[in-house]
Design a protein around this motif. Structure first.
Motif: not given
Ligand code: FEO
Length: 176
Positions: A26, A59, A62, A103, A106, A136, A139
């Motif tokens: 992150e 981020e 996060h 993304e 992630v 996620q 995103e």
């Molecule tokens: Fe927090 Fe978009 O990863």
């Protein structure tokens, strides 16, 4: 010493490692978006740069959320080393292709933690990570929407660039 510490937390060591890795991922994501914002700004895409600055800040939250969770549950939160990030991009579109790839990576990392939580019966961490699952999904949708705009609007013309910069920034404001 390590065993003694373990008696004070239900956090399984393997999960703690994955959470620390997530914290790093992150934090890296924040740096990557910041580099994208800088590239966009210096290449004349001011509105989209604003969108990316906002992503970088998100981020960062996060990162802090998972970092603090590790401590709260009795683990050891490791301050991540800042990674080298890509500073130059070949095109406006490439920024979003990379953003989407990042993304997706992630999302895989989040899913890996949840799979491990299920294996270890760590329902508290699983519940905590569900927030990231939802985040996620949003995103990825946003990054894909930006790429769809590149299919609809010609990136090579000056008016297309102008329009893309305007429309992509709107994705950011809808999300906010
Ligand atoms: Fe927090 Fe978009 O990863």
């Amino acid at each position: 010493m390590k065993d003694l510490l373990r008696t004070h937390t239900s956090l399984q060591e393997g999960i703690e490692k994955l959470l620390n890795l997530q914290s790093k991922i992150e934090n890296d994501a924040s740096s990557k978006y910041l580099a994208m914002a800088s590239w966009l700004d210096r290449n004349g895409f001011e509105n989209t740069a604003g969108y990316m600055y906002k992503q970088a800040e998100e981020e960062r939250t996060h990162f802090l959320k998972v970092f603090k969770y590790i401590t709260e549950i009795g683990g050891i939160a490791i301050t991540p080393v800042v990674a080298e990030v890509k500073q130059e991009f070949s095109s406006f579109k490439e920024v979003f292709e990379i953003a989407l790839q990042n993304e997706i990576a992630v999302t895989h990392a989040v899913n890996k933690i949840i799979a491990k939580c299920r294996l270890e019966n760590d329902y508290a961490t699983e519940e905590f990570m569900m927030w990231y699952v939802k985040e996620q999904r949003e995103e990825e949708i946003n990054a894909r929407r930006a790429l769809e705009l590149f299919d609809l609007i010609d990136e090579d013309s000056a008016s297309g660039k102008f329009e893309l910069d305007k429309q992509i920034a709107k994705i950011g404001s809808v999300e906010a």
